[in-house]
Write a protein that holds these residues in place. Structure first.
Motif, PDB file in Angstrom:
ATOM      1  N   ALA A 278      -5.178  -1.541   5.006  1.00 13.86           N
ATOM      2  CA  ALA A 278      -6.535  -1.000   5.104  1.00 13.86           C
ATOM      3  C   ALA A 278      -6.539   0.442   5.586  1.00 13.86           C
ATOM      4  O   ALA A 278      -7.368   1.252   5.134  1.00 13.86           O
ATOM      5  CB  ALA A 278      -7.381  -1.866   6.037  1.00 13.86           C
ATOM      6  N   ALA A 279      -5.648   0.800   6.508  1.00 12.96           N
ATOM      7  CA  ALA A 279      -5.610   2.177   7.006  1.00 12.96           C
ATOM      8  C   ALA A 279      -5.272   3.141   5.875  1.00 12.96           C
ATOM      9  O   ALA A 279      -5.886   4.214   5.748  1.00 12.96           O
ATOM     10  CB  ALA A 279      -4.599   2.296   8.143  1.00 12.96           C
ATOM     11  N   ARG A 280      -4.305   2.770   5.072  1.00 12.89           N
ATOM     12  CA  ARG A 280      -3.949   3.622   3.918  1.00 12.89           C
ATOM     13  C   ARG A 280      -5.120   3.725   2.953  1.00 12.89           C
ATOM     14  O   ARG A 280      -5.446   4.813   2.454  1.00 12.89           O
ATOM     15  CB  ARG A 280      -2.721   3.050   3.217  1.00 12.89           C
ATOM     16  CG  ARG A 280      -2.305   3.833   1.975  1.00 12.89           C
ATOM     17  CD  ARG A 280      -1.177   3.124   1.243  1.00 12.89           C
ATOM     18  NE  ARG A 280      -0.913   3.751  -0.044  1.00 12.89           N
ATOM     19  CZ  ARG A 280      -0.269   3.172  -1.048  1.00 12.89           C
ATOM     20  NH1 ARG A 280       0.211   1.944  -0.895  1.00 12.89           N
ATOM     21  NH2 ARG A 280      -0.076   3.803  -2.186  1.00 12.89           N
ATOM     22  N   ALA A 281      -5.765   2.597   2.669  1.00 11.70           N
ATOM     23  CA  ALA A 281      -6.905   2.590   1.754  1.00 11.70           C
ATOM     24  C   ALA A 281      -8.034   3.469   2.274  1.00 11.70           C
ATOM     25  O   ALA A 281      -8.637   4.245   1.522  1.00 11.70           O
ATOM     26  CB  ALA A 281      -7.395   1.160   1.551  1.00 11.70           C
ATOM     27  N   ALA A 282      -8.319   3.369   3.578  1.00 11.86           N
ATOM     28  CA  ALA A 282      -9.386   4.172   4.171  1.00 11.86           C
ATOM     29  C   ALA A 282      -9.061   5.655   4.095  1.00 11.86           C
ATOM     30  O   ALA A 282      -9.953   6.492   3.889  1.00 11.86           O
ATOM     31  CB  ALA A 282      -9.607   3.749   5.612  1.00 11.86           C
ATOM     32  N   GLY A 283      -7.792   5.993   4.260  1.00 13.49           N
ATOM     33  CA  GLY A 283      -7.393   7.384   4.137  1.00 13.49           C
ATOM     34  C   GLY A 283      -7.647   7.925   2.744  1.00 13.49           C
ATOM     35  O   GLY A 283      -8.085   9.073   2.579  1.00 13.49           O
TER      36      GLY A 283
END
Length: 298
Positions: A278-283
């Motif tokens: 999710a962190a990568r996706a949000a970035g």
């Protein structure tokens, strides 16, 4: 249940997997076992704390404004849907294994859940914008951000209704805008002259990009009438209408799902990642140059 959680405000790095209580379907609601979660720029604004002045977000919080999934619980006073039905709709706390929906529409057989989860927010926003601007057949509509999710769908819906659309986008996305049936042009210096060379009159302007184009838009329109932004907070100082209040309904969502299922319009999905990323996706969403929706899957 497992969910994407943030315990403090900040960048994408504050997102992590955690355990939260299972939600239950209340009156007029259904609960779904989530198959896909669409991410939006608004998720990032909430996560960063930028929206705290407008409304408070209790922590820990779960992002995710739109989901597709299989109904596994039906609340009181709900008709027309049954356990096992596949649906999509706007959600709160959608980036989880289970989510509750108050508005939903059926997902047609054969439609991938990642595509279905990409539709609720863009469908509502694009149709709301066109309803406000009310472009008529034969008129010219200027769309800023015409290669993005909302701008791209608004462009396609307007073209299908007989409206001439001039769409601005980055040089890399000119072909996509043209494929949507619009006349593409680029952002930046000389925008007014480029648009005037394409159309002597601009009847309405939709800013779906929020990239500082409102002064040029007002000049092209000859005033602020029928100039609408969905993304530029400078609107109030310029006398331009800023539309941000969502008006979700099945009647708004279902027709767009049908158009996408039949291949008559396109809402591209650029990236599909697991909840654990999710962190990568949000970035990617925060960066704003994905070329389509970013979707999480459990």
């Amino acid at each position: 249940m497992r969910a994407v959680v943030f315990d403090e405000f900040g960048g994408p790095e504050v997102l992590h997997l955690g355990e939260v209580p299972e939600p239950a379907a209340g009156p007029g609601q259904v609960r779904v076992r989530v198959e896909a979660v669409g991410l939006n720029a608004f998720d990032g604004k909430v996560r960063s704390g930028a929206m705290e002045a407008a409304f408070r977000t209790p922590l820990p919080a779960v992002p995710g404004l739109e989901v597709a999934g299989v109904v596994d619980q039906v609340g009181p006073d709900v008709a027309g849907v049954a356990l096992g039905d596949r649906v999509t709709g706007p959600a709160a706390r959608g980036a989880a294994e289970l989510a509750v929906l108050t508005v939903w529409a059926p997902v047609p057989d054969g439609m991938d859940p990642t595509q279905a989860a990409a539709l609720p927010v863009v469908a509502e926003t694009a149709r709301r914008a066109l309803r406000i601007l009310a472009p008529r057949p034969g008129e010219t509509l200027l769309v800023h951000g015409a290669s993005g999710g909302v701008g791209g769908l608004a462009t396609q819906l307007a073209v299908a209704a007989g409206v001439r659309v001039i769409g601005t986008a980055s040089p890399a996305n000119q072909d996509r805008v043209a494929a949507y049936g619009a006349t593409p042009t680029t952002y930046g210096e000389g925008l007014v002259e480029r648009v005037r060379a394409l159309a002597p009159t601009v009847d309405a302007v939709l800013d779906a990009a929020g990239s500082g184009v409102l002064p040029d838009s007002i000049e092209l329109r000859g005033g602020t009438d029928r100039v609408l932004t969905l993304a530029d907070p400078a609107a109030s100082g310029l006398g331009v209408e800023f539309s941000e209040r969502s008006e979700h309904s099945t009647e708004t969502l279902a027709p767009v799902i049908g158009l996408v299922a039949r291949g008559e319009v396109s809402v591209p999905v650029a990236k599909v990642l697991p909840l654990a990323e999710a962190a990568r996706a949000a970035g990617l969403v925060d960066d704003g140059h994905t070329g389509g929706k970013v979707v999480l899957v459990p």
